[in-house]
Design a protein around this motif. Structure first.
Motif, mmCIF file in Angstrom:
data_model
loop_
_atom_site.group_PDB
_atom_site.id
_atom_site.type_symbol
_atom_site.label_atom_id
_atom_site.label_comp_id
_atom_site.label_asym_id
_atom_site.label_seq_id
_atom_site.Cartn_x
_atom_site.Cartn_y
_atom_site.Cartn_z
ATOM 1 N N GLU A 25 25.276 31.174 42.460
ATOM 2 C CA GLU A 25 25.358 30.067 41.521
ATOM 3 C C GLU A 25 26.272 30.490 40.382
ATOM 4 N N LEU A 26 27.418 29.845 40.292
ATOM 5 C CA LEU A 26 28.363 30.104 39.208
ATOM 6 C C LEU A 26 28.032 29.129 38.087
ATOM 7 N N LEU A 27 27.543 29.670 36.998
ATOM 8 C CA LEU A 27 27.100 28.854 35.873
ATOM 9 C C LEU A 27 28.269 28.556 34.933
ATOM 10 N N PRO A 28 28.237 27.434 34.232
ATOM 11 C CA PRO A 28 29.340 27.090 33.330
ATOM 12 C C PRO A 28 29.468 28.042 32.144
ATOM 13 N N THR A 29 28.493 28.897 31.930
ATOM 14 C CA THR A 29 28.504 29.857 30.820
ATOM 15 C C THR A 29 29.299 31.117 31.137
ATOM 16 N N GLY A 30 29.814 31.245 32.386
ATOM 17 C CA GLY A 30 30.511 32.465 32.784
ATOM 18 C C GLY A 30 29.568 33.501 33.370
ATOM 19 N N ARG A 31 28.336 33.119 33.611
ATOM 20 C CA ARG A 31 27.349 33.997 34.259
ATOM 21 C C ARG A 31 27.144 33.515 35.689
ATOM 22 N N TYR A 32 26.648 34.424 36.535
ATOM 23 C CA TYR A 32 26.302 34.032 37.899
ATOM 24 C C TYR A 32 24.920 34.575 38.231
ATOM 25 N N ASP A 33 24.319 33.953 39.223
ATOM 26 C CA ASP A 33 23.013 34.374 39.731
ATOM 27 C C ASP A 33 23.111 34.358 41.245
ATOM 28 N N GLU A 34 22.881 35.506 41.873
ATOM 29 C CA GLU A 34 22.974 35.605 43.327
ATOM 30 C C GLU A 34 21.588 35.794 43.910
ATOM 31 N N ALA A 35 21.248 34.917 44.843
ATOM 32 C CA ALA A 35 19.989 35.028 45.578
ATOM 33 C C ALA A 35 20.305 35.550 46.980
ATOM 34 N N LEU A 49 37.345 33.776 36.064
ATOM 35 C CA LEU A 49 38.225 33.115 37.023
ATOM 36 C C LEU A 49 39.645 33.122 36.501
ATOM 37 N N VAL A 50 40.568 33.528 37.357
ATOM 38 C CA VAL A 50 41.996 33.446 37.056
ATOM 39 C C VAL A 50 42.628 32.765 38.251
ATOM 40 N N GLY A 51 42.988 31.510 38.073
ATOM 41 C CA GLY A 51 43.496 30.740 39.202
ATOM 42 C C GLY A 51 42.419 30.620 40.260
ATOM 43 N N ASP A 52 42.726 31.071 41.474
ATOM 44 C CA ASP A 52 41.778 31.018 42.590
ATOM 45 C C ASP A 52 41.087 32.356 42.840
ATOM 46 N N HIS A 53 41.194 33.277 41.897
ATOM 47 C CA HIS A 53 40.600 34.614 42.033
ATOM 48 C C HIS A 53 39.387 34.721 41.112
ATOM 49 N N ILE A 54 38.309 35.336 41.616
ATOM 50 C CA ILE A 54 37.105 35.534 40.821
ATOM 51 C C ILE A 54 36.801 37.023 40.737
ATOM 52 N N GLU A 55 36.438 37.473 39.557
ATOM 53 C CA GLU A 55 36.010 38.855 39.313
ATOM 54 C C GLU A 55 34.553 38.814 38.865
ATOM 55 N N TYR A 56 33.715 39.605 39.520
ATOM 56 C CA TYR A 56 32.301 39.705 39.173
ATOM 57 C C TYR A 56 32.021 41.062 38.535
ATOM 58 N N VAL A 57 31.153 41.088 37.530
ATOM 59 C CA VAL A 57 30.612 42.331 36.990
ATOM 60 C C VAL A 57 29.116 42.085 36.832
ATOM 61 N N ASP A 58 28.310 42.768 37.668
ATOM 62 C CA ASP A 58 26.873 42.532 37.548
ATOM 63 C C ASP A 58 26.307 43.283 36.354
ATOM 64 N N ASP A 59 25.061 43.013 36.043
ATOM 65 C CA ASP A 59 24.464 43.570 34.823
ATOM 66 C C ASP A 59 24.273 45.082 34.875
ATOM 67 N N THR A 60 24.473 45.702 36.039
ATOM 68 C CA THR A 60 24.410 47.164 36.132
ATOM 69 C C THR A 60 25.798 47.792 35.990
ATOM 70 N N GLY A 61 26.852 46.932 35.945
ATOM 71 C CA GLY A 61 28.210 47.426 35.828
ATOM 72 C C GLY A 61 28.987 47.420 37.129
ATOM 73 N N PHE A 62 28.332 47.078 38.255
ATOM 74 C CA PHE A 62 29.018 47.018 39.549
ATOM 75 C C PHE A 62 30.039 45.889 39.529
ATOM 76 N N ARG A 63 31.214 46.151 40.075
ATOM 77 C CA ARG A 63 32.301 45.160 40.099
ATOM 78 C C ARG A 63 32.626 44.747 41.524
ATOM 79 N N ALA A 64 32.990 43.483 41.664
ATOM 80 C CA ALA A 64 33.429 42.944 42.953
ATOM 81 C C ALA A 64 34.371 41.786 42.657
ATOM 82 N N ASP A 65 35.042 41.315 43.692
ATOM 83 C CA ASP A 65 35.930 40.181 43.481
ATOM 84 C C ASP A 65 35.972 39.311 44.716
ATOM 85 N N GLY A 66 36.691 38.218 44.610
ATOM 86 C CA GLY A 66 36.820 37.289 45.720
ATOM 87 C C GLY A 66 37.938 36.304 45.445
ATOM 88 N N ASP A 67 38.172 35.461 46.431
ATOM 89 C CA ASP A 67 39.225 34.454 46.316
ATOM 90 C C ASP A 67 38.745 33.139 46.905
#
Length: 84
Positions: A25-35, A49-67
């Protein structure tokens, strides 16, 4: 300046794998929640979000991305579709 007329980014909302097991769930606040499965809020954090690219940083500091391509989110080997 009023923010009442500001529309959320078009990618904001729920994105789900075909089997429904993973839900982003991509929230309008710039936060996400993954179930994952029955585990609600398995991962939470911030996204950008930059164009069609998404960068995630979870609350533990883990990073991931997607398109986003053709209304599909490709993220870490997963394919997620917008929930209708």
């Amino acid at each position: 300046m009023s923010t009442q007329n500001v529309k959320p980014h078009p990618y904001v909302g729920m994105w789900v794998t075909k089997d429904g097991y993973i839900r982003h769930e991509l929230l309008p606040t710039g936060r996400y929640d993954e179930a994952r499965g029955k585990r609600k809020s398995a991962y939470q954090g911030q996204y950008t979000l930059v164009g069609d690219h998404i960068e995630y940083v979870d609350d533990t500091g883990f990073r991931a991305d997607g398109d986003f391509r053709d209304s599909v989110l490709y993220h870490a080997g997963m394919v997620l579709y917008r929930e209708k």
